[in-house]
Design a protein around this motif. Structure first.
Motif, PDB file in Angstrom:
ATOM      1  N   ASN A  69      42.875  43.225  34.599  1.00  0.00           N
ATOM      2  CA  ASN A  69      41.805  42.789  35.484  1.00  0.00           C
ATOM      3  C   ASN A  69      42.390  42.075  36.691  1.00  0.00           C
ATOM      4  O   ASN A  69      42.859  40.940  36.591  1.00  0.00           O
ATOM      5  CB  ASN A  69      40.842  41.865  34.742  1.00  0.00           C
ATOM      6  CG  ASN A  69      39.638  41.482  35.581  1.00  0.00           C
ATOM      7  OD1 ASN A  69      39.555  41.783  36.769  1.00  0.00           O
ATOM      8  ND2 ASN A  69      38.682  40.819  34.970  1.00  0.00           N
ATOM      9  N   ALA A  70      42.341  42.732  37.837  1.00  0.00           N
ATOM     10  CA  ALA A  70      42.877  42.151  39.066  1.00  0.00           C
ATOM     11  C   ALA A  70      42.089  40.938  39.517  1.00  0.00           C
ATOM     12  O   ALA A  70      42.603  40.089  40.246  1.00  0.00           O
ATOM     13  CB  ALA A  70      42.880  43.205  40.171  1.00  0.00           C
ATOM     14  N   GLY A  71      40.832  40.832  39.103  1.00  0.00           N
ATOM     15  CA  GLY A  71      39.992  39.732  39.538  1.00  0.00           C
ATOM     16  C   GLY A  71      40.038  38.516  38.645  1.00  0.00           C
ATOM     17  O   GLY A  71      39.305  37.548  38.884  1.00  0.00           O
ATOM     18  N   PHE A  72      40.896  38.510  37.641  1.00  0.00           N
ATOM     19  CA  PHE A  72      40.930  37.416  36.674  1.00  0.00           C
ATOM     20  C   PHE A  72      41.143  36.038  37.308  1.00  0.00           C
ATOM     21  O   PHE A  72      40.483  35.069  36.906  1.00  0.00           O
ATOM     22  CB  PHE A  72      42.009  37.691  35.627  1.00  0.00           C
ATOM     23  CG  PHE A  72      42.128  36.653  34.554  1.00  0.00           C
ATOM     24  CD1 PHE A  72      41.094  36.435  33.665  1.00  0.00           C
ATOM     25  CD2 PHE A  72      43.286  35.880  34.434  1.00  0.00           C
ATOM     26  CE1 PHE A  72      41.195  35.465  32.666  1.00  0.00           C
ATOM     27  CE2 PHE A  72      43.402  34.919  33.447  1.00  0.00           C
ATOM     28  CZ  PHE A  72      42.351  34.710  32.560  1.00  0.00           C
ATOM     29  N   PRO A  73      42.012  35.869  38.311  1.00  0.00           N
ATOM     30  CA  PRO A  73      42.210  34.523  38.874  1.00  0.00           C
ATOM     31  C   PRO A  73      40.940  33.868  39.387  1.00  0.00           C
ATOM     32  O   PRO A  73      40.779  32.648  39.287  1.00  0.00           O
ATOM     33  CB  PRO A  73      43.219  34.761  40.004  1.00  0.00           C
ATOM     34  CG  PRO A  73      43.981  35.971  39.561  1.00  0.00           C
ATOM     35  CD  PRO A  73      42.960  36.849  38.896  1.00  0.00           C
ATOM     36  N   ARG A  74      40.013  34.665  39.914  1.00  0.00           N
ATOM     37  CA  ARG A  74      38.809  34.070  40.488  1.00  0.00           C
ATOM     38  C   ARG A  74      37.882  33.491  39.415  1.00  0.00           C
ATOM     39  O   ARG A  74      36.991  32.690  39.729  1.00  0.00           O
ATOM     40  CB  ARG A  74      38.062  35.096  41.349  1.00  0.00           C
ATOM     41  CG  ARG A  74      37.070  34.466  42.319  1.00  0.00           C
ATOM     42  CD  ARG A  74      36.515  35.495  43.284  1.00  0.00           C
ATOM     43  NE  ARG A  74      37.543  36.019  44.139  1.00  0.00           N
ATOM     44  CZ  ARG A  74      37.960  35.432  45.262  1.00  0.00           C
ATOM     45  NH1 ARG A  74      37.429  34.288  45.640  1.00  0.00           N
ATOM     46  NH2 ARG A  74      38.901  35.978  45.993  1.00  0.00           N
ATOM     47  N   TYR A  75      38.085  33.859  38.170  1.00  0.00           N
ATOM     48  CA  TYR A  75      37.300  33.254  37.094  1.00  0.00           C
ATOM     49  C   TYR A  75      37.479  31.741  37.076  1.00  0.00           C
ATOM     50  O   TYR A  75      36.611  31.018  36.577  1.00  0.00           O
ATOM     51  CB  TYR A  75      37.720  33.816  35.737  1.00  0.00           C
ATOM     52  CG  TYR A  75      37.342  35.258  35.460  1.00  0.00           C
ATOM     53  CD1 TYR A  75      36.736  36.048  36.431  1.00  0.00           C
ATOM     54  CD2 TYR A  75      37.588  35.831  34.222  1.00  0.00           C
ATOM     55  CE1 TYR A  75      36.400  37.370  36.173  1.00  0.00           C
ATOM     56  CE2 TYR A  75      37.242  37.147  33.948  1.00  0.00           C
ATOM     57  CZ  TYR A  75      36.661  37.917  34.923  1.00  0.00           C
ATOM     58  OH  TYR A  75      36.321  39.217  34.664  1.00  0.00           O
ATOM     59  N   PHE A  76      38.598  31.263  37.607  1.00  0.00           N
ATOM     60  CA  PHE A  76      38.920  29.851  37.513  1.00  0.00           C
ATOM     61  C   PHE A  76      38.493  29.045  38.734  1.00  0.00           C
ATOM     62  O   PHE A  76      38.951  27.928  38.948  1.00  0.00           O
ATOM     63  CB  PHE A  76      40.418  29.682  37.259  1.00  0.00           C
ATOM     64  CG  PHE A  76      40.846  30.236  35.924  1.00  0.00           C
ATOM     65  CD1 PHE A  76      40.508  29.586  34.760  1.00  0.00           C
ATOM     66  CD2 PHE A  76      41.553  31.424  35.848  1.00  0.00           C
ATOM     67  CE1 PHE A  76      40.882  30.100  33.525  1.00  0.00           C
ATOM     68  CE2 PHE A  76      41.933  31.949  34.629  1.00  0.00           C
ATOM     69  CZ  PHE A  76      41.599  31.282  33.455  1.00  0.00           C
ATOM     70  N   THR A  77      37.595  29.598  39.557  1.00  0.00           N
ATOM     71  CA  THR A  77      37.034  28.840  40.673  1.00  0.00           C
ATOM     72  C   THR A  77      35.734  28.150  40.279  1.00  0.00           C
ATOM     73  O   THR A  77      35.266  27.275  41.000  1.00  0.00           O
ATOM     74  CB  THR A  77      36.755  29.742  41.886  1.00  0.00           C
ATOM     75  OG1 THR A  77      35.782  30.727  41.528  1.00  0.00           O
ATOM     76  CG2 THR A  77      38.029  30.421  42.367  1.00  0.00           C
ATOM     77  N   ARG A  78      35.152  28.575  39.179  1.00  0.00           N
ATOM     78  CA  ARG A  78      33.895  27.948  38.733  1.00  0.00           C
ATOM     79  C   ARG A  78      34.107  27.353  37.341  1.00  0.00           C
ATOM     80  O   ARG A  78      35.124  26.720  37.106  1.00  0.00           O
ATOM     81  CB  ARG A  78      32.739  28.940  38.830  1.00  0.00           C
ATOM     82  CG  ARG A  78      32.558  29.407  40.293  1.00  0.00           C
ATOM     83  CD  ARG A  78      31.185  29.743  40.695  1.00  0.00           C
ATOM     84  NE  ARG A  78      31.138  30.236  42.069  1.00  0.00           N
ATOM     85  CZ  ARG A  78      30.033  30.540  42.716  1.00  0.00           C
ATOM     86  NH1 ARG A  78      28.861  30.430  42.124  1.00  0.00           N
ATOM     87  NH2 ARG A  78      30.068  30.976  43.965  1.00  0.00           N
TER      88      ARG A  78
END
Length: 494
Positions: free
Chosen positions: A151-160
Motif C-alpha cells: 500500500n503506497a498510501g500507508f504513511p498518510r494513515y498516520f496524519t490522523r
C-alpha cells in the motif's frame, strides 16, 4: 528505498502574518471551531476532522501532518520507509515524551495502534489498522509494520487518529489519554469550550502561546461574528461568503481548496442503477454556474476523484454541461425519471440543491429536495438509505485513500458502486512502487469512474481559518490538500 518519508530537511516554513514578524511568547489564543469536543481521545473521532485537527495538533504531536501539494511533513516521526510497500519501518524522533514526561517509544506506538484497531474499537481508523498484519518493536525508537497487501498510501494513515500517539498507561484529568503535543488538557466547560496549556515536558520547538482556548461555535455566521467582535482570535470558516468577507475585512487567512462537494448516487436502486440516468444527470448540471452562484466564484470545479493539487493529477476529462446530451440519454431510457436529493440544512447546501433541481427540470427530470438534520443525514449516508445525497468531504485530499472509496467492498463506497476493472486498476496502483505507473493506473481508474458517474463532482472549495490582525504566524496553506494548523506556531500581542 522505493518509498520513504524522512525528516531529512527543514519543513516548509509558514508565511507569517500579524502585527510582528517576530514570534511573541506568552498570552492566550482563542480559536472558534465548528463542533463540540467532549473527549480528546483519538478513539472517539472528534478531533479527526479538518476543523478539529488544530485541537489534535495541540495535544497529540502527530507522526506526520499534511504539507503542501500532498506532501507529508514528519513531526513525531523521523522517517517511515519501505522497499516493497508491504513492510514499513517507522523511526521515531529521539527524546520525545508524553506530557507527563514518560518517553514515546516504539512499544507505545504499537499499543496505541493496537487499541485503535481492536475489534471493539469505534475509531473510524479501525479498518485502516486492520490492514496491518503484524507489528514488531525493533528497538525503543523503531517499529516495523507488515501489511496484508502492499500500500503506497500507508504513511498518510498516520496524519490522523493512528498518528495521534496516545499513552495507554497515563491519562489527563478529563480521562483522555495523554499526548506528546506542545499543550496538555487544562479544563473544559461542557458544550462551550476546551482549554489547553503549555506542556512543560514538550521536547519539540516550544509553542509561543501559554494557553489555547477552543470555543465550540457550530453556527458559521455566529462563529465569524465572534471573530469580528474580538471574542475569538481565529475562527474556522467553510462558506464562500464568509471567506470573501474575511478577505475584504483584512483578516489573515490560512485556507485552501480542501473540501470537495459531491453528490453520491445509489447505483443499486432505481433510477441510478441505470448508468444512462446517472450520465444524464451529470450532463444536465452546470458546475460552472454552481461555482459562480452558490460558491461565489471561490474555489474551482472538481473533475473527479483526483484533486487538481494531487501529485497524481493527470487531467481527468469530466463531461461538459450538455442538456441536449442529457435529453438524448433520457430518451433512450424512455420512462419518467424522478428521485429525492438528500442534503443537510446549511443554507449553501440548500441553495445548491435548489439550483440543481432547476437544471434537472430543464431536461425533464423531477428532483425533490429532502433536507435532513446532521444526524439523519449521516445515518442515511452510512446506511445507504438514499437515492442521491450531497457529500461535502475532505476525503479526496489523499488520492491513494480516495481511489479506494471506489472499490466494491470499501467502507466509504456509500453508493455501492461496482466496476471490477476499476477495482483492479486501483489495487494495481496502490501496490506498485513505480510512481509514474501508479499515476497512470490511477488516471485510468479515475476516468472510468467519471464515465460511470456513481458520484457527481461539483467543486473544490476553500476552507480554513481566519485570524484577527493581532495574531502572528498564520501559515500559507493555499497549496495544501488538508487544513492542518499547528497552534504552537501562532502568537499574539494581546
Amino acid at each position: 528505498m522505493v518509498a520513504a518519508l524522512a525528516a531529512c530537511g527543514s519543513p516548509v516554513a509558514p508565511t507569517s502574518s500579524g502585527p510582528s514578524s517576530e514570534p511573541q511568547p506568552g498570552g492566550t489564543i482563542t480559536i472558534g471551531i465548528n463542533s463540540e469536543i467532549s473527549t480528546l481521545d483519538p478513539l472517539a473521532n472528534q478531533i479527526a476532522g479538518q476543523a478539529t485537527l488544530v485541537v489534535a495538533n495541540a495535544v497529540y504531536e502527530p507522526l506526520f501532518i499534511d504539507g503542501p501539494a500532498g506532501a507529508l511533513e514528519p513531526r513525531l516521526a523521523e522517517s517511515l520507509t519501505s522497499d516493497d510497500l508491504r513492510t514499513w519501518t517507522l523511526v521515531l524522533q529521539e527524546g520525545r515524551t508524553f506530557s507527563d514526561g514518560s518517553p514515546v517509544t516504539a512499544q507505545a506506538v504499537v499499543a496505541h495502534v493496537t487499541r485503535l484497531g481492536a475489534p471493539e474499537s469505534e475509531c473510524q481508523c479501525a479498518a485502516l489498522a486492520g490492514e496491518i498484519s503484524d507489528m514488531a518493536v525493533v528497538d525503543p525508537a523503531t517499529v516495523t509494520f507488515t501489511l496484508a497487501e502492499p500500500n503506497a498510501g500507508f504513511p498518510r494513515y498516520f496524519t490522523r487518529q493512528l498518528g495521534m500517539i496516545a499513552s495507554t498507561t497515563a491519562k489527563a484529568v478529563d480521562g483522555s489519554p495523554l499526548g506528546a503535543g506542545p499543550y496538555r488538557f487544562e479544563s473544559a466547560a461542557a458544550g462551550s469550550s476546551l482549554t489547553v496549556t503549555r506542556s512543560s515536558n514538550y521536547q519539540g520547538t516550544a509553542p509561543h502561546a501559554d494557553t489555547i482556548v477552543f470555543q465550540f461555535l457550530p453556527d458559521a455566521d455566529s462563529r465569524y461574528q465572534s471573530l469580528s467582535s474580538g471574542d475569538v482570535d481565529l475562527a474556522w470558516i467553510d462558506t464562500p461568503n464568509l471567506i470573501a468577507q474575511a478577505e475584504s475585512e483584512g483578516h489573515s487567512l490560512a485556507t485552501a481548496n480542501a473540501s470537495t462537494t459531491t453528490a453520491v448516487l445509489n447505483t443499486q436502486t432505481a433510477p441510478f442503477n441505470d448508468v444512462r440516468v446517472r450520465q444524464a444527470v451529470q450532463a444536465a448540471i452546470d458546475r460552472e454556474a454552481l461555482l459562480a452562484v452558490v460558491d461565489q466564484g471561490q474555489g474551482a470545479v472538481a473533475n473527479g476523484p483526483i484533486l487538481s493539487r494531487s501529485p497524481y493529477a493527470s487531467g481527468t476529462q469530466y463531461p461538459a454541461f450538455d442538456p441536449d446530451r442529457a435529453r438524448a440519454l433520457l430518451a433512450e431510457v424512455s420512462q419518467p425519471i424522478s428521485f429525492a436529493y438528500t442534503t443537510d440544512s446549511r443554507p449553501q447546501s440548500i441553495q445548491r440543491a435548489t439550483a440543481i433541481q432547476q437544471m434537472l427540470a430543464d431536461v425533464g427530470i423531477t428532483m425533490t429536495i429532502d433536507v435532513a438534520d446532521t444526524a439523519t443525514w449521516g445515518t442515511n449516508l452510512y446506511s445507504g438509505d438514499f437515492e442521491a445525497i450531497e457529500f461535502v468531504t475532505s476525503a479526496y485530499a489523499d488520492t491513494d485513500a480516495a481511489m479506494g472509496i471506489f472499490e466494491a467492498e470499501a467502507s466509504g463506497n456509500f453508493g455501492s458502486y461496482v466496476n471490477p476493472e476499476v477495482g483492479v486498476l486501483i489495487a494495481q496502483g496502490r501496490g506498485t512502487a513505480d510512481e509514474a505507473e501508479r499515476k497512470r493506473l490511477y488516471a485510468d481508474a479515475a476516468q472510468r469512474i467519471v464515465d460511470d458517474a456513481p458520484v457527481l463532482f461539483f467543486t473544490e472549495s476553500p476552507v480554513g481559518f481566519a485570524a484577527d490582525s493581532s495574531i502572528g504566524g498564520m501559515p500559507d496553506l493555499h497549496n495544501s490538500n488538508v487544513i492542518s494548523l499547528l497552534p504552537g506556531r501562532l502568537w499574539t500581542t494581546q
